[in-house]
Design a protein around this motif. Structure first.
Motif, PDB file in Angstrom:
ATOM      1  N   LEU A   1     -26.556 -30.937 -84.050  1.00  0.00           N
ATOM      2  CA  LEU A   1     -25.641 -30.759 -85.174  1.00  0.00           C
ATOM      3  C   LEU A   1     -24.296 -30.292 -84.636  1.00  0.00           C
ATOM      4  CD1 LEU A   1     -27.955 -28.725 -87.594  1.00  0.00           C
ATOM      5  CD2 LEU A   1     -27.443 -31.160 -87.739  1.00  0.00           C
TER       6      LEU A   1
ATOM      7  N   PRO B   1     -26.143 -38.082 -79.352  1.00  0.00           N
ATOM      8  CA  PRO B   1     -25.739 -36.678 -79.414  1.00  0.00           C
ATOM      9  C   PRO B   1     -24.225 -36.487 -79.493  1.00  0.00           C
ATOM     10  CG  PRO B   1     -26.519 -37.234 -77.211  1.00  0.00           C
ATOM     11  CD  PRO B   1     -26.863 -38.383 -78.103  1.00  0.00           C
TER      12      PRO B   1
ATOM     13  N   ALA C   1     -23.239 -37.081 -83.090  1.00  0.00           N
ATOM     14  CA  ALA C   1     -23.660 -35.943 -83.912  1.00  0.00           C
ATOM     15  C   ALA C   1     -22.728 -34.756 -83.706  1.00  0.00           C
ATOM     16  CB  ALA C   1     -25.094 -35.558 -83.571  1.00  0.00           C
TER      17      ALA C   1
ATOM     18  N   TRP D   1     -27.533 -39.580 -91.418  1.00  0.00           N
ATOM     19  CA  TRP D   1     -27.890 -39.346 -90.026  1.00  0.00           C
ATOM     20  C   TRP D   1     -27.153 -40.266 -89.053  1.00  0.00           C
ATOM     21  CZ3 TRP D   1     -32.065 -36.316 -87.869  1.00  0.00           C
ATOM     22  CH2 TRP D   1     -32.716 -35.504 -88.803  1.00  0.00           C
ATOM     23  N   VAL D   2     -27.047 -39.799 -87.819  1.00  0.00           N
ATOM     24  CA  VAL D   2     -26.752 -40.699 -86.696  1.00  0.00           C
ATOM     25  C   VAL D   2     -28.075 -41.368 -86.348  1.00  0.00           C
ATOM     26  CG1 VAL D   2     -26.056 -40.877 -84.285  1.00  0.00           C
ATOM     27  CG2 VAL D   2     -24.873 -39.274 -85.816  1.00  0.00           C
TER      28      VAL D   2
ATOM     29  N   GLY E   1     -23.167 -36.797 -88.441  1.00  0.00           N
ATOM     30  CA  GLY E   1     -24.486 -36.572 -89.013  1.00  0.00           C
ATOM     31  C   GLY E   1     -25.413 -35.986 -87.975  1.00  0.00           C
ATOM     32  N   PRO E   2     -26.548 -35.435 -88.394  1.00  0.00           N
ATOM     33  CA  PRO E   2     -27.512 -34.930 -87.427  1.00  0.00           C
ATOM     34  C   PRO E   2     -28.119 -36.079 -86.637  1.00  0.00           C
ATOM     35  CG  PRO E   2     -28.457 -34.907 -89.621  1.00  0.00           C
ATOM     36  CD  PRO E   2     -27.015 -35.275 -89.789  1.00  0.00           C
ATOM     37  N   ALA E   3     -28.582 -35.761 -85.442  1.00  0.00           N
ATOM     38  CA  ALA E   3     -29.235 -36.763 -84.599  1.00  0.00           C
ATOM     39  C   ALA E   3     -30.504 -36.170 -84.015  1.00  0.00           C
ATOM     40  CB  ALA E   3     -28.312 -37.233 -83.473  1.00  0.00           C
TER      41      ALA E   3
ATOM     42  N   ARG F   1     -29.028 -35.360 -95.822  1.00  0.00           N
ATOM     43  CA  ARG F   1     -27.933 -35.701 -94.913  1.00  0.00           C
ATOM     44  C   ARG F   1     -27.929 -37.196 -94.576  1.00  0.00           C
ATOM     45  NH1 ARG F   1     -25.748 -31.438 -91.881  1.00  0.00           N
ATOM     46  NH2 ARG F   1     -26.153 -29.466 -92.965  1.00  0.00           N
TER      47      ARG F   1
ATOM     48  N   ASP G   1     -21.694 -26.541 -88.192  1.00  0.00           N
ATOM     49  CA  ASP G   1     -22.567 -26.923 -89.303  1.00  0.00           C
ATOM     50  C   ASP G   1     -23.205 -25.672 -89.898  1.00  0.00           C
ATOM     51  OD1 ASP G   1     -25.322 -27.820 -90.514  1.00  0.00           O
ATOM     52  OD2 ASP G   1     -24.173 -29.672 -90.273  1.00  0.00           O
TER      53      ASP G   1
END
Length: 292
Positions: A170, A231, A234, A194-195, A239-241, A192, A174
């Motif tokens: 993240l 990464p 992200a 996302w990646v 977005g989160p990965a 969310r 975040d």
């Protein structure tokens, strides 16, 4: 009866895309090459190649035969390599195939240690985005050793290496970056974008399965074909990965958390046939260096 040389001629024509270039590579005349391919077609009971004005195209029979031809040639090369090693010539080439995350995150220290121990043995690395492509390539004789997710069904020798751990990435700012104990429930990221990974990438399936177990389907803000890009994207706030922990850059400006429940996948090294001494030595070094 078909000969190994005829299979070599067929594979070379396919790889070069023409009889002319194949003849040049093999140092034979084009009529001799064409004669041997026709003899192979006669032996196998049908045409293997469709001869177009400026190219060649495999027929259905040719597509069925080609993987076996490659495997035969690979086996012959391994036989010669084993003979050279048996007479004390510790040089040659070892072909290793791996999925992207393993090639990027886990193999570099192994390859460095291998080069120090066996400087005269070259390693040719083949990378695949999905475990099914890795398995198919190994079955077709394109590698001496495959390293990736443990295959569910495999007829040859398999050596388990341990598990590949995954981490959540993240942006540093975040709101969830400071999750207690560095552990974040995947369900907390259900809303969310996302990646994500491109269709056909093995990690896309890992992410979808992990989120499904947490009760949701991840929406994609962006999809990448490059494991190493996830990464970074992200960290940039896209977005989160969910990424293999081994591929994380050491200086990544991001929050790295452990998902709850943990996400892991078993890794293994496997071969088509009983591995020779060189392949066994590389597998031993894999297990010794990784210690997963």
């Amino acid at each position: 009866m078909a000969t190994l040389r005829q299979f070599e001629y067929l594979v070379t024509v396919v790889d070069t895309g023409s009889f002319t270039r194949a003849a040049e590579r093999l140092h034979v005349t084009q009529p001799a090459l064409s004669h041997q391919v026709r003899a192979l077609e006669g032996s196998l009971g049908g045409p293997l190649l469709e001869r177009l004005p400026r190219a060649v195209r495999l027929t259905p029979l040719g597509r069925a035969v080609l993987p076996h031809a490659r495997a035969l040639l690979a086996d012959a090369e391994r036989l010669h390599a084993a003979a050279r090693r048996a007479t004390g010539l510790e040089e040659g080439e070892l072909e290793v195939a791996a999925v992207h995350s393993v090639a990027l995150g886990l193999l570099p220290p192994v390859l460095r240690a291998w080069r120090a121990r066996h400087p005269r043995v070259r390693v040719r690395l083949r990378e695949y985005p999905h475990e099914e492509l890795l398995r198919a390539a190994t079955a077709a004789g394109r590698a001496d050793l495959a390293v990736g997710p443990r295959p569910d069904e495999w007829d040859g020798p398999v050596r388990e290496l341990g598990v590949e751990e995954f981490a959540l990435v993240l942006p540093s700012d975040d709101p969830l970056a400071s999750a207690p104990g560095g552990v974040l429930p995947l369900a907390a990221l259900a809303d969310r974008d996302w990646v994500h990974y491109a269709p056909g990438h093995g990690l896309a399936e890992v992410l979808d399965a992990a989120c499904a177990r947490a009760g949701f389907l991840p929406r994609a803000a962006v999809r990448t074909e490059q494991t190493a890009a996830a990464p970074v994207l992200a960290a940039a706030g896209l977005g989160p990965a969910l990424v293999p922990a081994a591929v994380l850059p050491p200086a990544l400006d991001a929050a790295v958390l452990r998902p709850d429940p943990p996400v892991r996948r078993p890794l293994a090294a496997y071969t088509r046939t009983r591995p020779d001494r060189l392949t066994t030595a590389f597998t031993d070094l894999l297990a010794e260096t990784l210690r997963l």
